[in-house]
Design a protein around this motif. Structure first.
Motif, PDB file in Angstrom:
ATOM      1  N   ALA A 173       0.835  -1.200   0.000  1.00  0.00           N
ATOM      2  CA  ALA A 173       0.000   0.000   0.000  1.00  0.00           C
ATOM      3  C   ALA A 173       0.871   1.252   0.000  1.00  0.00           C
ATOM      4  O   ALA A 173       0.550   2.270  -0.646  1.00  0.00           O
ATOM      5  N   ALA A 174       1.998   1.160   0.706  1.00  0.00           N
ATOM      6  CA  ALA A 174       2.929   2.305   0.730  1.00  0.00           C
ATOM      7  C   ALA A 174       3.545   2.546  -0.634  1.00  0.00           C
ATOM      8  O   ALA A 174       3.964   3.671  -0.950  1.00  0.00           O
ATOM      9  N   LEU A 175       3.594   1.487  -1.467  1.00  0.00           N
ATOM     10  CA  LEU A 175       4.131   1.608  -2.828  1.00  0.00           C
ATOM     11  C   LEU A 175       3.029   1.875  -3.843  1.00  0.00           C
ATOM     12  O   LEU A 175       3.282   1.823  -5.065  1.00  0.00           O
ATOM     13  N   SER A 176       1.814   2.131  -3.338  1.00  0.00           N
ATOM     14  CA  SER A 176       0.652   2.419  -4.202  1.00  0.00           C
ATOM     15  C   SER A 176       0.342   1.239  -5.139  1.00  0.00           C
ATOM     16  O   SER A 176      -0.077   1.437  -6.293  1.00  0.00           O
ATOM     17  N   ALA A 177       0.580   0.017  -4.652  1.00  0.00           N
ATOM     18  CA  ALA A 177       0.284  -1.165  -5.466  1.00  0.00           C
ATOM     19  C   ALA A 177      -1.222  -1.362  -5.570  1.00  0.00           C
ATOM     20  O   ALA A 177      -1.986  -1.005  -4.660  1.00  0.00           O
ATOM     21  N   LYS A 178      -1.635  -1.925  -6.699  1.00  0.00           N
ATOM     22  CA  LYS A 178      -3.050  -2.200  -6.926  1.00  0.00           C
ATOM     23  C   LYS A 178      -3.251  -3.703  -7.123  1.00  0.00           C
ATOM     24  O   LYS A 178      -2.424  -4.373  -7.753  1.00  0.00           O
ATOM     25  N   GLN A 179      -4.363  -4.199  -6.592  1.00  0.00           N
ATOM     26  CA  GLN A 179      -4.685  -5.623  -6.748  1.00  0.00           C
ATOM     27  C   GLN A 179      -5.350  -5.838  -8.101  1.00  0.00           C
ATOM     28  O   GLN A 179      -6.348  -5.188  -8.427  1.00  0.00           O
ATOM     29  N   THR A 180      -4.784  -6.709  -8.921  1.00  0.00           N
ATOM     30  CA  THR A 180      -5.343  -7.023 -10.242  1.00  0.00           C
ATOM     31  C   THR A 180      -5.507  -8.535 -10.367  1.00  0.00           C
ATOM     32  O   THR A 180      -5.157  -9.291  -9.456  1.00  0.00           O
ATOM     33  N   GLU A 181      -6.038  -8.955 -11.533  1.00  0.00           N
ATOM     34  CA  GLU A 181      -6.190 -10.382 -11.749  1.00  0.00           C
ATOM     35  C   GLU A 181      -4.838 -11.092 -11.803  1.00  0.00           C
ATOM     36  O   GLU A 181      -4.738 -12.281 -11.539  1.00  0.00           O
ATOM     37  N   ARG A 182      -3.782 -10.347 -12.117  1.00  0.00           N
ATOM     38  CA  ARG A 182      -2.444 -10.932 -12.201  1.00  0.00           C
ATOM     39  C   ARG A 182      -1.711 -10.863 -10.861  1.00  0.00           C
ATOM     40  O   ARG A 182      -0.618 -11.416 -10.722  1.00  0.00           O
ATOM     41  N   GLY A 183      -2.288 -10.216  -9.867  1.00  0.00           N
ATOM     42  CA  GLY A 183      -1.644 -10.037  -8.581  1.00  0.00           C
ATOM     43  C   GLY A 183      -1.459  -8.571  -8.272  1.00  0.00           C
ATOM     44  O   GLY A 183      -2.047  -7.687  -8.918  1.00  0.00           O
ATOM     45  N   LEU A 184      -0.616  -8.269  -7.276  1.00  0.00           N
ATOM     46  CA  LEU A 184      -0.340  -6.886  -6.909  1.00  0.00           C
ATOM     47  C   LEU A 184       0.598  -6.258  -7.948  1.00  0.00           C
ATOM     48  O   LEU A 184       1.629  -6.835  -8.298  1.00  0.00           O
ATOM     49  N   VAL A 185       0.237  -5.080  -8.402  1.00  0.00           N
ATOM     50  CA  VAL A 185       1.005  -4.412  -9.456  1.00  0.00           C
ATOM     51  C   VAL A 185       1.406  -3.020  -8.974  1.00  0.00           C
ATOM     52  O   VAL A 185       0.561  -2.223  -8.539  1.00  0.00           O
ATOM     53  N   ILE A 186       2.738  -2.752  -9.055  1.00  0.00           N
ATOM     54  CA  ILE A 186       3.277  -1.421  -8.738  1.00  0.00           C
ATOM     55  C   ILE A 186       3.585  -0.728 -10.067  1.00  0.00           C
ATOM     56  O   ILE A 186       4.263  -1.298 -10.930  1.00  0.00           O
ATOM     57  N   THR A 187       3.099   0.475 -10.219  1.00  0.00           N
ATOM     58  CA  THR A 187       3.325   1.205 -11.470  1.00  0.00           C
ATOM     59  C   THR A 187       4.310   2.343 -11.226  1.00  0.00           C
ATOM     60  O   THR A 187       4.100   3.197 -10.350  1.00  0.00           O
TER      61      THR A 187
END
Length: 303
Positions: A173-187
């Motif tokens: 969450a601190a890295l602003s990761a988002k939960q997607t169908e592929r898993g957690l994604v950091i952009t």
């Protein structure tokens, strides 16, 4: 003419009569008694179990034989022979009775032996059953203890997993990761790279440092780094730029102790845009690096 002398003939007759008188007297009853006594003497059971009765029968037979030798009357001889015959019969009967008693005693002993063997067998079976029951109890107790330890281990593992998951969720969450169908994604957006460059700026380096710490705390996880560009420039140029930016992130992670086999890279160029490239803001959004965190088995779902 003189008459023949008859005296020699009379002498011969007298001699014959004298010879006949020396043959012992006997009777059919006496003969039968002698045969019975002889059979009794040859009977092992009578000899073994009725020795006294057999001796008494022999004594009685001897009296009959003496009477026969004395030429006593037939009545006297048969009387004595009858007594001897009865004593022989008594010897047979005593031998038969004692044999039966011994047989019964032997059968009783065999029954006792069989009962003892059966009770011994039952005792052995009871002991074996008791031993097995004690063993089963110990095994059950051991299994229960093992099950309790396993349950405690499972609870600890679950608690640890939950704690790790909570920490990972907080870190991502601190890295602003988002939960997607592929898993957690950091952009990582374009602002982390210099214009048309693949070098991370200081803000991008800080983000990679945090990601490296996450990977070090979760050694079972891997990452897939995907580079993207907008459609400005040639397709070949954009493809190479996307690959350089993905590799720059991988290099930064390796410099912070993340093993190379835990980091995979892909360059997609201007493919998979998140905007239409018609505006500057959309093109900036398309210029990005996405970092996909694997599941706990190290697997990342393909794009």
């Amino acid at each position: 003419m003189e008459k023949p002398n008859a005296k020699p003939g009379l002498l011969i007759i007298a001699a014959l009569l004298a010879a006949c008188s020396t043959v012992p007297m006997t009777t059919s009853l006496l003969d039968q008694t002698r045969r019975d006594y002889s059979a009794a003497q040859n009977n092992p059971a009578v000899v073994r179990h009725a020795a006294l009765e057999l001796k008494l029968a022999g004594d009685a037979l001897e009296l009959a034989n003496v009477a026969a030798k004395r030429d006593d009357s037939i009545v006297q001889i048969d009387r004595l022979a009858y007594v001897a015959k009865q004593k022989v019969a008594l010897a047979h009967e005593v031998a038969k009775q004692k044999s039966a008693e011994i047989s019964v005693a032997g059968a009783a002993q065999e029954r006792d032996r069989m009962r003892l063997a059966q009770r011994t067998n039952e005792a052995d079976q009871a002991k074996s059953a008791a031993d097995q029951a004690r063993m089963d109890t110990r095994l059950a107790q051991s299994d229960t203890a093992d099950a309790q330890r396993a349950a405690q281990d499972a609870q600890r593992s679950t608690a640890d997993a939950q704690a790790r998951a909570a920490m990972l969720e907080s870190q991502m969450a601190a890295l602003s990761a988002k939960q997607t169908e592929r898993g957690l994604v950091i952009t990582l957006g374009a602002v982390l790279f210099a214009t048309d460059q693949a070098s991370l700026n200081s803000t991008g380096q800080q983000t990679i440092q945090k990601l490296a710490e996450v990977l070090q705390q979760n050694p079972q996880r891997t990452v897939l780094i995907e580079g993207f560009t907008d459609n400005t420039g040639t397709t070949l140029h954009n493809q190479a730029l996307s690959e350089r930016r993905a590799n720059a992130v991988r290099t930064a992670l390796q410099e912070r102790g993340v093993m190379a086999n835990r980091v995979a890279v892909r360059g997609y160029g201007e493919s998979f845009p998140v905007g239409d490239n018609e505006t500057a803001s959309n093109r900036q959004t398309n210029r990005r690096v996405e970092i996909v965190l694997s599941d706990e088995t190290g697997h990342v779902n393909p794009r």
